[in-house]
Design a protein around this motif. Structure first.
Motif, short mmCIF file in Angstrom:
data_model
loop_
_atom_site.label_atom_id
_atom_site.label_comp_id
_atom_site.label_asym_id
_atom_site.label_seq_id
_atom_site.Cartn_x
_atom_site.Cartn_y
_atom_site.Cartn_z
N THR A 428 8.90 -3.29 3.93
CA THR A 428 8.27 -3.98 5.06
C THR A 428 8.78 -3.44 6.39
OG1 THR A 428 8.01 -6.00 3.73
CG2 THR A 428 7.88 -6.24 6.12
N GLU A 429 10.09 -3.27 6.45
CA GLU A 429 10.70 -2.75 7.67
C GLU A 429 10.25 -1.31 7.94
OE1 GLU A 429 12.81 -2.92 11.12
OE2 GLU A 429 12.37 -4.55 9.71
N LEU A 430 10.13 -0.51 6.88
CA LEU A 430 9.71 0.88 7.04
C LEU A 430 8.28 0.96 7.55
CD1 LEU A 430 10.49 3.90 6.54
CD2 LEU A 430 9.40 3.66 4.30
N LEU A 431 7.41 0.09 7.06
CA LEU A 431 6.02 0.07 7.51
C LEU A 431 5.92 -0.27 9.00
CD1 LEU A 431 4.32 -1.69 4.46
CD2 LEU A 431 4.01 0.68 5.17
N LYS A 432 6.83 -1.12 9.47
CA LYS A 432 6.84 -1.47 10.89
C LYS A 432 7.31 -0.28 11.74
CE LYS A 432 7.73 -6.41 10.18
NZ LYS A 432 8.70 -7.53 10.41
N GLN A 433 8.32 0.43 11.21
CA GLN A 433 8.90 1.55 11.96
C GLN A 433 7.99 2.77 11.96
OE1 GLN A 433 12.70 2.24 10.18
NE2 GLN A 433 13.60 0.31 10.88
N GLN A 434 7.26 2.94 10.88
CA GLN A 434 6.45 4.15 10.72
C GLN A 434 4.96 3.82 10.84
OE1 GLN A 434 7.83 7.06 10.42
NE2 GLN A 434 9.92 6.64 9.77
N LYS A 435 4.59 3.17 11.94
CA LYS A 435 3.21 2.74 12.10
C LYS A 435 2.23 3.91 12.18
CE LYS A 435 4.11 -1.70 14.35
NZ LYS A 435 3.89 -2.55 15.57
N ASN A 436 2.70 5.01 12.67
CA ASN A 436 1.80 6.16 12.84
C ASN A 436 1.77 7.08 11.62
OD1 ASN A 436 1.19 5.36 15.49
ND2 ASN A 436 3.03 6.39 16.29
N LYS A 437 2.58 6.77 10.63
CA LYS A 437 2.61 7.58 9.40
C LYS A 437 1.88 6.87 8.27
CE LYS A 437 6.83 10.37 9.80
NZ LYS A 437 6.19 11.66 9.53
N GLU A 438 1.28 7.66 7.40
CA GLU A 438 0.71 7.11 6.16
C GLU A 438 1.82 7.05 5.12
OE1 GLU A 438 -2.87 8.80 4.70
OE2 GLU A 438 -3.71 9.16 6.69
N ILE A 439 2.01 5.89 4.54
CA ILE A 439 3.05 5.70 3.52
C ILE A 439 2.40 5.78 2.15
CG2 ILE A 439 4.87 4.21 2.68
CD1 ILE A 439 5.31 5.27 5.50
N ILE A 440 2.86 6.71 1.33
CA ILE A 440 2.30 6.87 -0.01
C ILE A 440 3.36 6.57 -1.05
CG2 ILE A 440 0.52 8.51 0.70
CD1 ILE A 440 2.27 10.78 -0.24
N TYR A 441 2.89 6.23 -2.23
CA TYR A 441 3.78 5.81 -3.32
C TYR A 441 3.29 6.41 -4.62
CZ TYR A 441 6.26 2.70 -6.55
OH TYR A 441 7.05 2.20 -7.55
N LEU A 442 4.19 7.06 -5.34
CA LEU A 442 3.85 7.63 -6.65
C LEU A 442 4.20 6.62 -7.73
CD1 LEU A 442 2.98 9.97 -8.49
CD2 LEU A 442 5.32 10.86 -8.34
N SER A 443 3.18 6.11 -8.38
CA SER A 443 3.36 5.08 -9.40
C SER A 443 3.33 5.70 -10.79
CB SER A 443 2.26 4.01 -9.28
OG SER A 443 2.36 3.09 -10.35
N ARG A 444 4.22 5.25 -11.65
CA ARG A 444 4.25 5.73 -13.04
C ARG A 444 3.27 4.96 -13.92
NH1 ARG A 444 9.07 8.75 -14.36
NH2 ARG A 444 10.33 9.03 -12.48
N TYR A 486 -0.69 6.04 -4.53
CA TYR A 486 -1.25 4.96 -3.72
C TYR A 486 -0.84 5.13 -2.25
CZ TYR A 486 -2.62 2.40 -7.91
OH TYR A 486 -3.21 2.02 -9.09
N LYS A 487 -1.73 4.70 -1.40
CA LYS A 487 -1.40 4.53 0.02
C LYS A 487 -1.03 3.08 0.24
CE LYS A 487 -3.48 4.91 4.63
NZ LYS A 487 -4.73 5.27 5.37
N VAL A 488 0.09 2.84 0.89
CA VAL A 488 0.63 1.49 1.05
C VAL A 488 0.61 1.11 2.53
CG1 VAL A 488 2.56 -0.05 0.58
CG2 VAL A 488 2.13 1.90 -0.93
N SER A 489 0.17 -0.10 2.79
CA SER A 489 0.19 -0.62 4.16
C SER A 489 0.42 -2.13 4.13
CB SER A 489 -1.12 -0.29 4.90
OG SER A 489 -2.24 -0.80 4.18
N ALA A 490 0.73 -2.69 5.27
CA ALA A 490 0.96 -4.14 5.33
C ALA A 490 -0.37 -4.88 5.27
CB ALA A 490 1.70 -4.49 6.62
N LEU A 491 -0.32 -6.09 4.72
CA LEU A 491 -1.53 -6.91 4.65
C LEU A 491 -1.93 -7.37 6.04
CD1 LEU A 491 -0.78 -9.11 1.49
CD2 LEU A 491 -2.53 -7.35 1.72
#
Length: 491
Positions: A428-444, A486-491
């Motif tokens: 949650t904190e990272l999403l706030k700090q990196q508003k201009n970046k796309e956050i991706i997640y590799l799911s198994r 997946y691309k992850v973002s805040a609700l």
């Protein structure tokens, strides 16, 4: 070789090449971690993109030849100079090189050995099995010590057989090339030395090779070893003999045994299971039938000493037997021809052979287009995605590039920020700090796990197409290891 490409089998030969090229494109990743970590990660370290601490223990033991990392290093440097470097392109070009090399080595031997078969059906099965037995392209495109040593060894055997069959071709140049390739094969894969016992018996007692020719083979082989020593000095920074270090660590110090030991007969169990019944059930008795027919043949001798030597080593893996694949096929096809001569055109036999051919082709087609290591496909997507988007990747508890307890640095995008988190609050904190970046997640797993609950997720990539994932017949997806990005973002 010219006679085979202009024979009735020429279409099979060129289709065999096409099969290797297709497999080189699709068979991304590795069959065994050694194929990656002791080649591409070694190369990546020499390129300056991996820390020494991330290399496997074999580096500190100085027990792995550096010739393969050297080839990968030279290719990488060339592409960097051209501004075309891409780790996935490097890996593909290495697989493509191996596929063509395997095809060429096979072509040479098939051309020389085809007259050993007395019937048209025997020749057809030999050519077909040599190029299209289901595991041939999968093994053939591996840039591993097993495959490259096997190809060098097979080309050397083709030169020796050609020299023995054609008195006019017993030139010293061919013997020198054969000896050099034998030296390279032994330097790259010490265990192939078991096959050299059979080769020595054939040279001394069957072919009755003159001592002058034997000396040429030996000195050329020593020359290849000297080349390997110089390459190792370039890589490790000191003078050493890696094959000796390998023997000392794994045999004298019993390090290999720490990875598990099995009884001498366990390779039969492994072949029965991994060779895929009913093909494995049929091939094994045919192999022994062929041995009884041609016990003094060069390929019979090298196969027997190679297999017996590996039976005596406690630590067993199926990949250790890969270098003997072609001799095994030749001997099994010899046994098949003997069966056909004895039994004749029996309806049950014709039906069985047709069934096995169709069964083999089905597996071959599947293996041609299946990645050797699935996660590398996802690394490829992440690499390409990061080149087009300002993105960062997150994971929980360990790096998404950590495989087999070691970091996989070779495929990492150099501009990609990687964050390893412990809690959802950190995300949650990272999403706030990196508003201009796309956050991706590799799911198994295909569906995002509980660690992403409470966040907005959008599937970016999955190897399996959406139309297939719509049909979860008999819950096959629940029993499969399906990754997703997946691309992850805040609700």
């Amino acid at each position: 070789m010219k006679s085979l490409t202009q024979s009735p089998y020429r279409k099979w030969v060129y289709i065999g090449l096409l099969v290797q090229v297709i497999a080189a494109w699709f068979s991304v990743g590795y069959y065994h971690p050694d194929e990656h970590y002791q080649v591409l990660e070694f190369c990546n370290y020499k390129l300056g993109h991996s820390p020494l601490s991330d290399l496997p223990w074999e580096y500190s033991a100085h027990c792995r030849p550096a010739l393969q990392p050297f080839i990968a290093f030279c290719l990488s440097r060339l592409l960097e100079m051209m501004g075309l470097f891409n780790p996935f392109m490097v890996a593909f070009m290495l697989r493509l090189f191996m596929g063509i090399f395997t095809w060429w080595a096979t072509l040479r031997l098939v051309t020389i050995l085809l007259p050993d078969f007395t019937t048209e059906r025997g020749r057809k099965f030999f050519v077909g099995c040599s190029f299209f037995l289901w595991f041939i392209p999968f093994i053939g495109v591996r840039f591993s010590s097993e495959t490259i040593a096997a190809d060098c060894f097979l080309v050397a055997l083709s030169l020796l057989l050609k020299s023995n069959k054609d008195e006019q071709r017993r030139g010293l140049a061919g013997l020198a090339i054969a000896g050099f390739l034998l030296g390279l094969a032994l330097f790259l894969r010490l265990q192939i030395g078991f096959a050299y016992l059979g080769l020595a018996c054939w040279l001394l007692f069957i072919a009755k090779t003159p001592w002058k020719n034997l000396l040429v083979l030996c000195f050329a082989g020593i020359g290849a070893i000297i080349v390997g020593v110089f390459v190792d000095h370039w890589f490790y920074g000191e003078w050493l003999l890696t094959p000796y270090n390998y023997f000392n660590v794994n045999i004298i110090q019993h390090v290999a045994a720490k990875f598990g030991t099995d009884p001498w007969w366990y390779y039969f169990v492994m072949f029965f299971n991994l060779g895929i019944p009913p093909l494995s059930v049929v091939l094994l008795p045919l192999f022994f039938t062929g041995l009884s027919k041609k016990p003094k043949h060069l390929l019979s001798l090298v196969a027997v000493t190679f297999f017996v030597g590996h039976f005596l080593i406690g630590h067993k893996e199926m990949r250790f037997l890969f270098p003997a694949s072609f001799p095994f096929i030749f001997i099994a096809c010899t046994g098949l021809e003997q069966l056909l001569l004895k039994v004749g055109e029996k309806p049950w036999l014709k039906f069985s052979l047709r069934f096995l051919v169709v069964f083999n082709v089905a597996i071959l087609l599947f293996k041609m287009v299946t990645p050797a290591e699935e996660v590398i496909k996802y690394y490829g997507f992440i690499y390409n995605y990061s080149q087009k988007h300002d993105a960062a990747i997150v994971s929980f508890h360990q790096s998404p590039y950590k495989l087999d307890v070691i970091e996989c640095n070779f495929y990492k995008p150099r501009n990609l920020q990687i964050s390893v988190l412990e809690t959802k609050e950190q995300l949650t904190e990272l999403l706030k700090q990196q508003k201009n970046k796309e956050i991706i997640y590799l799911s198994r797993t295909l569906a995002p796990g509980p660690e992403l609950a409470g966040f907005k997720v959008e599937k970016l990539y999955c190897e399996f197409p959406d139309w297939l994932l719509k049909y979860n017949v008999n819950h096959w997806q629940d029993r499969s290891y399906i990754w997703a990005v997946y691309k992850v973002s805040a609700l």
